[in-house]
Design a protein around this motif. Structure first.
Motif, PDB file in Angstrom:
ATOM      1  N   LEU A  85     -11.019  -2.987   2.676  1.00 40.27           N
ATOM      2  CA  LEU A  85      -9.948  -1.997   2.742  1.00 40.27           C
ATOM      3  C   LEU A  85      -8.661  -2.541   2.135  1.00 40.27           C
ATOM      4  CD1 LEU A  85     -10.497  -0.508   6.322  1.00 40.27           C
ATOM      5  CD2 LEU A  85     -10.806   0.688   4.140  1.00 40.27           C
ATOM      6  N   LEU A  86      -8.305  -3.775   2.492  1.00 37.11           N
ATOM      7  CA  LEU A  86      -7.086  -4.359   1.940  1.00 37.11           C
ATOM      8  C   LEU A  86      -7.203  -4.588   0.442  1.00 37.11           C
ATOM      9  CD1 LEU A  86      -6.009  -6.945   4.671  1.00 37.11           C
ATOM     10  CD2 LEU A  86      -4.894  -4.780   4.083  1.00 37.11           C
ATOM     11  N   SER A  87      -8.429  -4.845  -0.031  1.00 37.10           N
ATOM     12  CA  SER A  87      -8.616  -5.044  -1.473  1.00 37.10           C
ATOM     13  C   SER A  87      -8.291  -3.786  -2.249  1.00 37.10           C
ATOM     14  CB  SER A  87     -10.053  -5.494  -1.763  1.00 37.10           C
ATOM     15  OG  SER A  87     -10.968  -4.397  -1.729  1.00 37.10           O
ATOM     16  N   GLN A  88      -8.357  -2.639  -1.599  1.00 35.11           N
ATOM     17  CA  GLN A  88      -8.091  -1.373  -2.265  1.00 35.11           C
ATOM     18  C   GLN A  88      -6.664  -0.883  -2.050  1.00 35.11           C
ATOM     19  OE1 GLN A  88     -10.369  -0.373  -4.566  1.00 35.11           O
ATOM     20  NE2 GLN A  88     -11.081  -2.392  -3.881  1.00 35.11           N
ATOM     21  N   VAL A  89      -5.805  -1.792  -1.591  1.00 30.42           N
ATOM     22  CA  VAL A  89      -4.360  -1.551  -1.566  1.00 30.42           C
ATOM     23  C   VAL A  89      -3.784  -2.242  -2.793  1.00 30.42           C
ATOM     24  CG1 VAL A  89      -2.200  -1.959  -0.327  1.00 30.42           C
ATOM     25  CG2 VAL A  89      -4.294  -1.434   0.952  1.00 30.42           C
ATOM     26  N   SER A  90      -3.069  -1.517  -3.616  1.00 29.15           N
ATOM     27  CA  SER A  90      -2.575  -2.078  -4.875  1.00 29.15           C
ATOM     28  C   SER A  90      -1.536  -3.166  -4.632  1.00 29.15           C
ATOM     29  CB  SER A  90      -1.956  -0.971  -5.733  1.00 29.15           C
ATOM     30  OG  SER A  90      -0.728  -0.531  -5.166  1.00 29.15           O
ATOM     31  N   ASP A  91      -1.326  -3.987  -5.655  1.00 32.08           N
ATOM     32  CA  ASP A  91      -0.313  -5.040  -5.572  1.00 32.08           C
ATOM     33  C   ASP A  91       1.052  -4.446  -5.232  1.00 32.08           C
ATOM     34  OD1 ASP A  91      -2.346  -6.677  -6.383  1.00 32.08           O
ATOM     35  OD2 ASP A  91      -1.558  -7.049  -8.397  1.00 32.08           O
ATOM     36  N   ALA A 111       9.826   0.012  10.448  1.00 32.13           N
ATOM     37  CA  ALA A 111       9.491  -0.079   9.028  1.00 32.13           C
ATOM     38  C   ALA A 111       9.001   1.266   8.508  1.00 32.13           C
ATOM     39  CB  ALA A 111       8.427  -1.147   8.810  1.00 32.13           C
ATOM     40  N   ARG A 112       9.405   1.604   7.286  1.00 35.99           N
ATOM     41  CA  ARG A 112       8.910   2.820   6.665  1.00 35.99           C
ATOM     42  C   ARG A 112       7.431   2.667   6.353  1.00 35.99           C
ATOM     43  NH1 ARG A 112      12.507   3.668   1.487  1.00 35.99           N
ATOM     44  NH2 ARG A 112      10.927   5.302   1.156  1.00 35.99           N
ATOM     45  N   GLU A 113       6.724   3.791   6.305  1.00 38.82           N
ATOM     46  CA  GLU A 113       5.314   3.759   5.963  1.00 38.82           C
ATOM     47  C   GLU A 113       5.145   3.896   4.448  1.00 38.82           C
ATOM     48  OE1 GLU A 113       2.989   6.563   8.098  1.00 38.82           O
ATOM     49  OE2 GLU A 113       3.543   5.791  10.080  1.00 38.82           O
ATOM     50  N   VAL A 114       4.294   3.053   3.896  1.00 37.56           N
ATOM     51  CA  VAL A 114       4.025   3.089   2.472  1.00 37.56           C
ATOM     52  C   VAL A 114       3.038   4.209   2.163  1.00 37.56           C
ATOM     53  CG1 VAL A 114       3.087   1.813   0.513  1.00 37.56           C
ATOM     54  CG2 VAL A 114       4.416   0.616   2.252  1.00 37.56           C
ATOM     55  N   SER A 115       3.341   4.984   1.150  1.00 35.79           N
ATOM     56  CA  SER A 115       2.408   6.004   0.676  1.00 35.79           C
ATOM     57  C   SER A 115       1.509   5.354  -0.365  1.00 35.79           C
ATOM     58  CB  SER A 115       3.170   7.184   0.065  1.00 35.79           C
ATOM     59  OG  SER A 115       2.274   8.160  -0.422  1.00 35.79           O
ATOM     60  N   LEU A 116       0.262   5.086   0.016  1.00 31.59           N
ATOM     61  CA  LEU A 116      -0.617   4.285  -0.830  1.00 31.59           C
ATOM     62  C   LEU A 116      -1.089   5.038  -2.072  1.00 31.59           C
ATOM     63  CD1 LEU A 116      -2.891   2.461   1.789  1.00 31.59           C
ATOM     64  CD2 LEU A 116      -0.734   1.709   0.769  1.00 31.59           C
ATOM     65  N   ALA A 117      -1.151   4.298  -3.166  1.00 32.73           N
ATOM     66  CA  ALA A 117      -1.702   4.840  -4.409  1.00 32.73           C
ATOM     67  C   ALA A 117      -3.196   5.072  -4.230  1.00 32.73           C
ATOM     68  CB  ALA A 117      -1.451   3.864  -5.560  1.00 32.73           C
ATOM     69  N   PRO A 118      -3.755   6.025  -4.952  1.00 34.53           N
ATOM     70  CA  PRO A 118      -5.191   6.309  -4.824  1.00 34.53           C
ATOM     71  C   PRO A 118      -6.042   5.167  -5.357  1.00 34.53           C
ATOM     72  CG  PRO A 118      -4.252   7.566  -6.633  1.00 34.53           C
ATOM     73  CD  PRO A 118      -3.096   6.933  -5.925  1.00 34.53           C
ATOM     74  N   ILE A 119      -7.295   5.172  -4.947  1.00 37.91           N
ATOM     75  CA  ILE A 119      -8.292   4.237  -5.461  1.00 37.91           C
ATOM     76  C   ILE A 119      -8.964   4.909  -6.678  1.00 37.91           C
ATOM     77  CG2 ILE A 119     -10.365   2.899  -4.888  1.00 37.91           C
ATOM     78  CD1 ILE A 119      -9.685   3.346  -1.923  1.00 37.91           C
ATOM     79  N   PRO A 120      -9.227   4.167  -7.751  1.00 36.54           N
ATOM     80  CA  PRO A 120      -9.013   2.732  -7.940  1.00 36.54           C
ATOM     81  C   PRO A 120      -7.599   2.418  -8.392  1.00 36.54           C
ATOM     82  CG  PRO A 120     -10.102   3.644  -9.862  1.00 36.54           C
ATOM     83  CD  PRO A 120      -9.973   4.776  -8.881  1.00 36.54           C
ATOM     84  N   HIS A 121      -7.123   1.213  -8.016  1.00 34.27           N
ATOM     85  CA  HIS A 121      -5.849   0.757  -8.553  1.00 34.27           C
ATOM     86  C   HIS A 121      -6.101  -0.148  -9.754  1.00 34.27           C
ATOM     87  CE1 HIS A 121      -6.339  -3.222  -6.663  1.00 34.27           C
ATOM     88  NE2 HIS A 121      -6.636  -2.626  -5.527  1.00 34.27           N
ATOM     89  N   ARG A 122      -5.074  -0.756 -10.279  1.00 33.29           N
ATOM     90  CA  ARG A 122      -5.144  -1.449 -11.573  1.00 33.29           C
ATOM     91  C   ARG A 122      -6.178  -2.568 -11.621  1.00 33.29           C
ATOM     92  NH1 ARG A 122      -2.805  -5.927 -13.291  1.00 33.29           N
ATOM     93  NH2 ARG A 122      -1.651  -6.082 -11.337  1.00 33.29           N
ATOM     94  N   VAL A 123      -6.372  -3.271 -10.506  1.00 32.53           N
ATOM     95  CA  VAL A 123      -7.346  -4.378 -10.481  1.00 32.53           C
ATOM     96  C   VAL A 123      -8.290  -4.231  -9.278  1.00 32.53           C
ATOM     97  CG1 VAL A 123      -6.013  -6.070 -11.791  1.00 32.53           C
ATOM     98  CG2 VAL A 123      -5.589  -5.819  -9.339  1.00 32.53           C
ATOM     99  N   SER A 124      -8.645  -3.008  -8.957  1.00 34.95           N
ATOM    100  CA  SER A 124      -9.426  -2.757  -7.743  1.00 34.95           C
ATOM    101  C   SER A 124     -10.818  -3.386  -7.780  1.00 34.95           C
ATOM    102  CB  SER A 124      -9.558  -1.254  -7.496  1.00 34.95           C
ATOM    103  OG  SER A 124     -10.129  -0.609  -8.622  1.00 34.95           O
ATOM    104  N   VAL A 125     -11.410  -3.508  -8.961  1.00 32.94           N
ATOM    105  CA  VAL A 125     -12.746  -4.108  -9.050  1.00 32.94           C
ATOM    106  C   VAL A 125     -12.672  -5.602  -8.730  1.00 32.94           C
ATOM    107  CG1 VAL A 125     -14.639  -4.704 -10.609  1.00 32.94           C
ATOM    108  CG2 VAL A 125     -13.671  -2.405 -10.642  1.00 32.94           C
ATOM    109  N   ARG A 126     -11.717  -6.294  -9.368  1.00 31.66           N
ATOM    110  CA  ARG A 126     -11.599  -7.731  -9.121  1.00 31.66           C
ATOM    111  C   ARG A 126     -11.251  -8.027  -7.672  1.00 31.66           C
ATOM    112  NH1 ARG A 126      -7.625 -10.909  -8.397  1.00 31.66           N
ATOM    113  NH2 ARG A 126      -6.028  -9.488  -9.219  1.00 31.66           N
ATOM    114  N   THR A 127     -10.316  -7.269  -7.102  1.00 27.22           N
ATOM    115  CA  THR A 127      -9.922  -7.548  -5.724  1.00 27.22           C
ATOM    116  C   THR A 127     -11.065  -7.248  -4.750  1.00 27.22           C
ATOM    117  OG1 THR A 127      -8.889  -5.337  -5.594  1.00 27.22           O
ATOM    118  CG2 THR A 127      -7.455  -7.212  -6.098  1.00 27.22           C
TER     119      THR A 127
END
Length: 244
Positions: A85-91, A111-127
Motif C-alpha cells: 500500500l505504501l509503495s503505491q503512495v507517490s513520492d 495535520a491536513r489530509e493528503v489527497s493521494l494521486a491515483p495509481i499508478p504513480h511515476r515509479v509505482s512498478v519499481r516501488t
C-alpha cells in the motif's frame, strides 16, 4: 500478453451471447480492426479481455481466470500488505504527508489530509517490486518468464510490467497475484479487491520514523536516476558537439 483466440471466442460467446464483434468492440472502446487482427493471428491480448469484461460489467480478475495461463489468478487474490500500500503512495504525496505533519506539530494543530494521486504513480512498478522483495525477485521473475534480466529492467525503468511478469513477481514474493497488476495500472485497486481508501488510512497511521525512512530510500533512488539521466544528456551533448 495474450490468450489463444479460440479460447477467447469460447469465452466471448459465453458472456456476450449473440452480440456481434462490432457491437462488442463499440461497447469495449476498441477498434473492430484491432480485434480482427488479433483473431487472425491466433492470439488476443489480455487488454482486450479486460476491456470487454469491463464493458459487460464482469469482474476482470474472474474473466482472466477462465484462461489457462491465468487460471489461479482469482484464487490468488489477497489483500495488499502494508508495504504494498505504501509503495503505491507517490513520492510527492509521501513528502507532502511529512510536511503536513511537521507543520501541524509546529503550530499545535491537526495535520491536513493528503489527497493521494491515483495509481499508478511515476515509479509505482519499481516501488512495488522493492516493497515485496526478495532481493533476487527480478532475476527469478525473468527466469520464470524466459526473458533476459535486462529486458525486465527496461520495463521497470519505463514504469511498465507485462501482466504475466507482474503475476510471476507476485507469485515469487508470496503476495496477492493481482496486486502487481494494480501497480502497473492494468487493474484498478477496486478490481483487485483492495479496500477503498486503504492507502489513505495506512498513510495516516504510519509512524513518522517509518515515513522518513521510506522517503529517504525514495530520494536516494531518485537521485541515482537523475544522475544517470544527466550523464546520458551530457554524453548526447558531447556527441552532437563532436559532430558539429
Amino acid at each position: 500478453m495474450t490468450v489463444p483466440s479460440k479460447n477467447f471466442q469460447q469465452w466471448l460467446n459465453s458472456v456476450a451471447g449473440t452480440a456481434s464483434h462490432s457491437a462488442v468492440c463499440r461497447a469495449a472502446g476498441i477498434k473492430r480492426s484491432t480485434l480482427a487482427q488479433q483473431l487472425v493471428r491466433g492470439r488476443v491480448s489480455v487488454a482486450t479481455v479486460a476491456a470487454v469484461s469491463r464493458s459487460l460489467h464482469l469482474p476482470v480478475v474472474q474473466s482472466l481466470s477462465t484462461f489457462e495461463k491465468y487460471q489461479d489468478l482469482a484464487a490468488g487474490v489477497l489483500p495488499p500488505t502494508d508495504a504494498e500500500l505504501l509503495s503505491q503512495v507517490s513520492d510527492t504525496d509521501l513528502l507532502q504527508e511529512i510536511l503536513y505533519r511537521s507543520t501541524a506539530a509546529d503550530n499545535g494543530t491537526e495535520a491536513r489530509e493528503v489527497s493521494l494521486a491515483p495509481i499508478p504513480h511515476r515509479v509505482s512498478v519499481r516501488t512495488w517490486l522493492d516493497a515485496v522483495g526478495p532481493a533476487d525477485l527480478r532475476q527469478r521473475a525473468a527466469r520464470a518468464a524466459g526473458i533476459a534480466p535486462q529486458n525486465l529492467s527496461t520495463q521497470v525503468t519505463a514504469n511498465r510490467l507485462t501482466p504475466e511478469l507482474a503475476i510471476h513477481c507476485a507469485r515469487i514474493a508470496g503476495v496477492g497475484l493481482a496486486n502487481g497488476l494494480v501497480a502497473t495500472g492494468f487493474l484498478s485497486s477496486d478490481e483487485a479487491g483492495w479496500m477503498p481508501h486503504a492507502r489513505e488510512e495506512l498513510l495516516r497511521r504510519t509512524p513518522n520514523s517509518t515515513l522518513l525512512a521510506l522517503s529517504a530510500e525514495r530520494m536516494e533512488a531518485l537521485g541515482k536516476t537523475m544522475k544517470r539521466l544527466e550523464a546520458d544528456a551530457e554524453a548526447d551533448q558531447s556527441v552532437w558537439e563532436n559532430l558539429g
